[in-house]
Design an enzyme around this catalytic site. Structure first.
Site, PDB file in Angstrom:
ATOM      1  N   SER A 133       0.835  -1.205   0.000  1.00  0.00           N
ATOM      2  CA  SER A 133       0.000   0.000   0.000  1.00  0.00           C
ATOM      3  C   SER A 133       0.869   1.253   0.000  1.00  0.00           C
ATOM      4  O   SER A 133       1.629   1.501   0.943  1.00  0.00           O
ATOM      5  CB  SER A 133      -0.911   0.005   1.225  1.00  0.00           C
ATOM      6  OG  SER A 133      -1.525   1.272   1.333  1.00  0.00           O
ATOM      7  N   HIS A 149      -1.186  -1.278  -4.046  1.00  0.00           N
ATOM      8  CA  HIS A 149      -2.486  -0.945  -3.482  1.00  0.00           C
ATOM      9  C   HIS A 149      -2.549   0.571  -3.316  1.00  0.00           C
ATOM     10  O   HIS A 149      -1.676   1.181  -2.697  1.00  0.00           O
ATOM     11  CB  HIS A 149      -2.622  -1.653  -2.129  1.00  0.00           C
ATOM     12  CG  HIS A 149      -3.951  -1.535  -1.484  1.00  0.00           C
ATOM     13  ND1 HIS A 149      -5.018  -2.339  -1.809  1.00  0.00           N
ATOM     14  CD2 HIS A 149      -4.390  -0.708  -0.492  1.00  0.00           C
ATOM     15  CE1 HIS A 149      -6.051  -2.026  -1.051  1.00  0.00           C
ATOM     16  NE2 HIS A 149      -5.703  -1.045  -0.243  1.00  0.00           N
ATOM     17  N   ASP A 160      -4.777   3.669  -2.064  1.00  0.00           N
ATOM     18  CA  ASP A 160      -5.884   4.024  -1.169  1.00  0.00           C
ATOM     19  C   ASP A 160      -6.361   5.445  -1.429  1.00  0.00           C
ATOM     20  O   ASP A 160      -5.634   6.405  -1.162  1.00  0.00           O
ATOM     21  CB  ASP A 160      -5.416   3.944   0.287  1.00  0.00           C
ATOM     22  CG  ASP A 160      -5.231   2.518   0.762  1.00  0.00           C
ATOM     23  OD1 ASP A 160      -6.183   1.728   0.642  1.00  0.00           O
ATOM     24  OD2 ASP A 160      -4.135   2.200   1.260  1.00  0.00           O
ATOM     25  N   MET A 177      -9.026   8.319  -0.365  1.00  0.00           N
ATOM     26  CA  MET A 177      -9.917   8.671   0.753  1.00  0.00           C
ATOM     27  C   MET A 177     -10.437  10.089   0.561  1.00  0.00           C
ATOM     28  O   MET A 177      -9.673  10.977   0.181  1.00  0.00           O
ATOM     29  CB  MET A 177      -9.140   8.624   2.066  1.00  0.00           C
ATOM     30  CG  MET A 177      -8.467   7.299   2.319  1.00  0.00           C
ATOM     31  SD  MET A 177      -7.568   7.357   3.867  1.00  0.00           S
ATOM     32  CE  MET A 177      -6.770   5.753   3.847  1.00  0.00           C
ATOM     33  N   HIS A 188      -8.217   1.066  -4.057  1.00  0.00           N
ATOM     34  CA  HIS A 188      -9.190   0.889  -2.967  1.00  0.00           C
ATOM     35  C   HIS A 188      -9.846   2.239  -2.693  1.00  0.00           C
ATOM     36  O   HIS A 188      -9.229   3.136  -2.141  1.00  0.00           O
ATOM     37  CB  HIS A 188      -8.434   0.354  -1.740  1.00  0.00           C
ATOM     38  CG  HIS A 188      -9.265   0.230  -0.509  1.00  0.00           C
ATOM     39  ND1 HIS A 188      -8.708   0.015   0.733  1.00  0.00           N
ATOM     40  CD2 HIS A 188     -10.620   0.268  -0.302  1.00  0.00           C
ATOM     41  CE1 HIS A 188      -9.674  -0.061   1.644  1.00  0.00           C
ATOM     42  NE2 HIS A 188     -10.837   0.090   1.036  1.00  0.00           N
ATOM     43  N   MET A 238     -12.101   4.628  -0.771  1.00  0.00           N
ATOM     44  CA  MET A 238     -12.819   4.889   0.472  1.00  0.00           C
ATOM     45  C   MET A 238     -13.486   6.242   0.292  1.00  0.00           C
ATOM     46  O   MET A 238     -13.122   7.246   0.925  1.00  0.00           O
ATOM     47  CB  MET A 238     -11.828   4.882   1.648  1.00  0.00           C
ATOM     48  CG  MET A 238     -11.404   3.477   2.027  1.00  0.00           C
ATOM     49  SD  MET A 238      -9.860   3.429   2.942  1.00  0.00           S
ATOM     50  CE  MET A 238      -8.710   3.373   1.579  1.00  0.00           C
ATOM     51  N   MET A 266     -11.600  -5.911   5.299  1.00  0.00           N
ATOM     52  CA  MET A 266     -10.868  -4.877   6.041  1.00  0.00           C
ATOM     53  C   MET A 266     -10.586  -5.394   7.448  1.00  0.00           C
ATOM     54  O   MET A 266     -11.506  -5.767   8.179  1.00  0.00           O
ATOM     55  CB  MET A 266     -11.688  -3.585   6.122  1.00  0.00           C
ATOM     56  CG  MET A 266     -11.763  -2.786   4.835  1.00  0.00           C
ATOM     57  SD  MET A 266     -10.151  -2.368   4.125  1.00  0.00           S
ATOM     58  CE  MET A 266      -9.430  -1.351   5.420  1.00  0.00           C
ATOM     59  N   ASP A 316      -6.713  -6.376   4.296  1.00  0.00           N
ATOM     60  CA  ASP A 316      -6.082  -5.049   4.321  1.00  0.00           C
ATOM     61  C   ASP A 316      -6.186  -4.451   5.716  1.00  0.00           C
ATOM     62  O   ASP A 316      -7.289  -4.215   6.214  1.00  0.00           O
ATOM     63  CB  ASP A 316      -6.805  -4.163   3.293  1.00  0.00           C
ATOM     64  CG  ASP A 316      -6.249  -2.749   3.217  1.00  0.00           C
ATOM     65  OD1 ASP A 316      -5.181  -2.477   3.795  1.00  0.00           O
ATOM     66  OD2 ASP A 316      -6.896  -1.911   2.551  1.00  0.00           O
TER      67      ASP A 316
HETATM   68  C1  DX5 Z   1      -6.436   1.713   5.543  1.00  0.00           C
HETATM   69  C2  DX5 Z   1      -5.991   1.381   4.150  1.00  0.00           C
HETATM   70  C3  DX5 Z   1      -4.856   0.429   4.091  1.00  0.00           C
HETATM   71  C4  DX5 Z   1      -3.566   0.899   4.705  1.00  0.00           C
HETATM   72  C5  DX5 Z   1      -2.901  -0.311   5.281  1.00  0.00           C
HETATM   73  O1  DX5 Z   1      -7.671   2.322   5.477  1.00  0.00           O
HETATM   74  O2  DX5 Z   1      -7.050   0.822   3.400  1.00  0.00           O
HETATM   75  O3  DX5 Z   1      -4.621  -0.022   2.760  1.00  0.00           O
HETATM   76  O4  DX5 Z   1      -2.696   1.520   3.794  1.00  0.00           O
HETATM   77  O5  DX5 Z   1      -1.828   0.090   6.030  1.00  0.00           O
HETATM   78  P1  DX5 Z   1      -1.161  -0.846   7.128  1.00  0.00           P
HETATM   79  O6  DX5 Z   1      -0.641  -2.057   6.407  1.00  0.00           O
HETATM   80  O7  DX5 Z   1      -0.087   0.015   7.706  1.00  0.00           O
HETATM   81  O8  DX5 Z   1      -2.234  -1.209   8.136  1.00  0.00           O
HETATM   82 ZN    ZN Z   2      -6.581  -0.136   1.451  1.00  0.00          ZN
END
Ligand code: DX5
Ligand code: ZN
Length: 218
Positions: free
Chosen positions: A7, A32, A34, A36, A65, A67, A136, A174
């Site tokens: 990620s 990955h 993310d 947000m 991903h 969010m 998750m 994740d």
């Molecule tokens: C959290 C994200 C994850 C995050 C994971 O909301 O969706 O993908 O980057 O990070 P770690 O591996 O540090 O928990």
């Molecule tokens: Zn994620």
């Protein structure tokens, strides 16, 4: 073979490509990404520009991903930016089927995910129509949180349903994954492992990636 999806949320964005270069000539095939929006989750990460900027220099599968609220608004833009798969949240839309269709029509793989407190059985009707279910294992929003142990049960629940119904849907996990707990999520039935802080926040990114693949092979 289990695959790793590092990620980039844990990268140092002031030298993002330098961090990504550490994935080159490793066994990593995907990253990955993310996204947000500060509404669906309390944090804001980045949007299309970062994705399209890193698209040209990286020949990896872009595992995106989302969010964000109402992901249906932006599917085409993520395709244009270079995403190969969009994973969206069950809780973020009023029309899950519509989002699945939109992603497919834009020739991307479809992933569906749920927050830790959402009843996993609500997602079962969609499993036949998607490529990936993401479990998750932290509340979405931030990297570096601790793995929620009850995620193991949800992984097993989806694994059982997928196998009993002869589906090809992959399971990804994740949140809070480290080299010292990854084995148990694999044993529970995961196909893909997301790990952020345990890879990109480490000094030896390349060495960490190698450690994960050694565990996958063991
Ligand atoms: C959290 C994200 C994850 C995050 C994971 O909301 O969706 O993908 O980057 O990070 P770690 O591996 O540090 O928990
Ligand atoms: Zn994620």
């Amino acid at each position: 073979m289990v695959e790793l999806s590092p990620s980039i949320l844990s990268c140092n964005f002031s030298r993002l490509q330098e961090d990504l270069d550490q994935t080159k000539n490793t066994r990593v095939k995907m990253i990955h990404i993310d996204v947000m929006d500060g509404l669906f989750v309390p944090n804001i990460s980045f949007g299309f520009k970062i994705i399209s900027d890193i698209r040209c220099g990286n020949d990896l599968f872009f595992d995106t991903h989302l969010m964000i609220e109402r992901p249906e608004r932006y599917i085409e833009e993520f395709k244009k930016a270079g995403s190969d798969r969009i994973t969206f949240h069950y809780e973020a839309t009023d029309d899950v089927n519509k989002v699945i269709d939109l992603i497919s029509q834009n020739n991307m793989e479809v992933g569906l995910t749920l927050k830790p407190k959402t009843d996993p059985s609500l997602l079962l009707p969609y499993l036949k129509d998607i490529d990936l279910i993401l479990v998750m294992s932290v509340e979405p929003g931030f990297g570096g949180q601790s793995f929620m142990e009850d995620s193991i049960e949800r992984i097993r629940f989806f694994r059982k349903y997928i196998d009993n119904n002869n589906l090809a849907t992959k399971i990804q996990v994740d949140g809070g994954i480290k080299t010292n707990n990854v084995k148990k999520v694999i044993d529970a039935g995961c196909d893909e492992i997301v790990s952020g802080s345990d890879i990109f926040a480490k000094d030896d990114i390349r060495g960490q990636i190698e450690k994960y693949y050694e565990i996958f092979e063991s």
